[in-house]
Design a protein around this motif. Structure first.
Motif: not given
Length: 185
Positions: A98-108, A110-113, A115-129
């Motif tokens: 894992i230490a050999l994975v280049p930084d741009p792959m970690w950035w990618l 991070t962005a994917i995870v 956005f996935y969890f951010g969108a899900r959090h937003q949907v759940k937040g709207h439903a809660f409100r």
């Protein structure tokens, strides 16, 4: 003469000053009404999309797949801790990889995870409100039902059943300004 001047400026149901100003500056009240209408129609469209009772097998399958990542990440992280204790050499080899994975792959990742969890959090937040707003909107009906069921509550007899601290707060609670204000009401 002044009357005819006002007739020219404000006459025939028009306001020339307002109409001229709206050429240079948008009417904020009309803009707010347009935005509210647009937002209401968008929310209604999203609501009908997500509240469909007739979902297909494919939709249910995809919904099931959407529920997998969070538990998989949590359980996978716990499994890594267990693996580190059970077989430290195996764990060290994997972490070296894992230490050999280049930084741009970690950035990618991070962005994917993110956005996935951010969108899900937003949907759940709207439903809660939305659920909170529905609950708050139901309060007057519930209060009316309670008053209909318990005439003593409607007559103010419920104050005798309140805890002492709440009853004190209701009559000023040792605050002379609050007591004076309540006596004027």
């Amino acid at each position: 003469m002044i009357g005819s001047l006002f007739q020219v400026v404000f006459g025939s149901g028009r306001n020339v000053i307002r109409e001229t100003a709206e050429v240079f500056r948008e009417n904020t009240e009309a803009q707010a009404a347009r935005e509210a209408g647009l937002q209401a129609s968008a929310l209604q469209q999203f609501g009908t999309e997500f509240t469909s009772q007739h979902s297909s097998r494919f939709d249910r399958f995809i919904d099931g797949l959407n529920r997998i990542p969070r538990p998989a990440l949590a359980l996978g992280t716990l499994a890594l801790f267990v693996a580190a204790m059970v077989d430290p050499l195996w764990f060290a080899e994997r972490m070296a990889g894992i230490a050999l994975v280049p930084d741009p792959m970690w950035w990618l990742l991070t962005a994917i995870v993110g956005f996935y969890f951010g969108a899900r959090h937003q949907v759940k937040g709207h439903a809660f409100r939305r659920d909170i707003a529905a609950s708050v909107a139901a309060v007057p009906g519930v209060v009316a039902q309670i008053r209909a069921l318990d005439p003593e509550t409607a007559q103010g007899g419920a104050a005798a059943r309140l805890p002492a601290r709440v009853a004190d707060d209701a009559d000023g609670g040792g605050n002379p300004a609050l007591a004076e204000w309540q006596s004027t009401r």
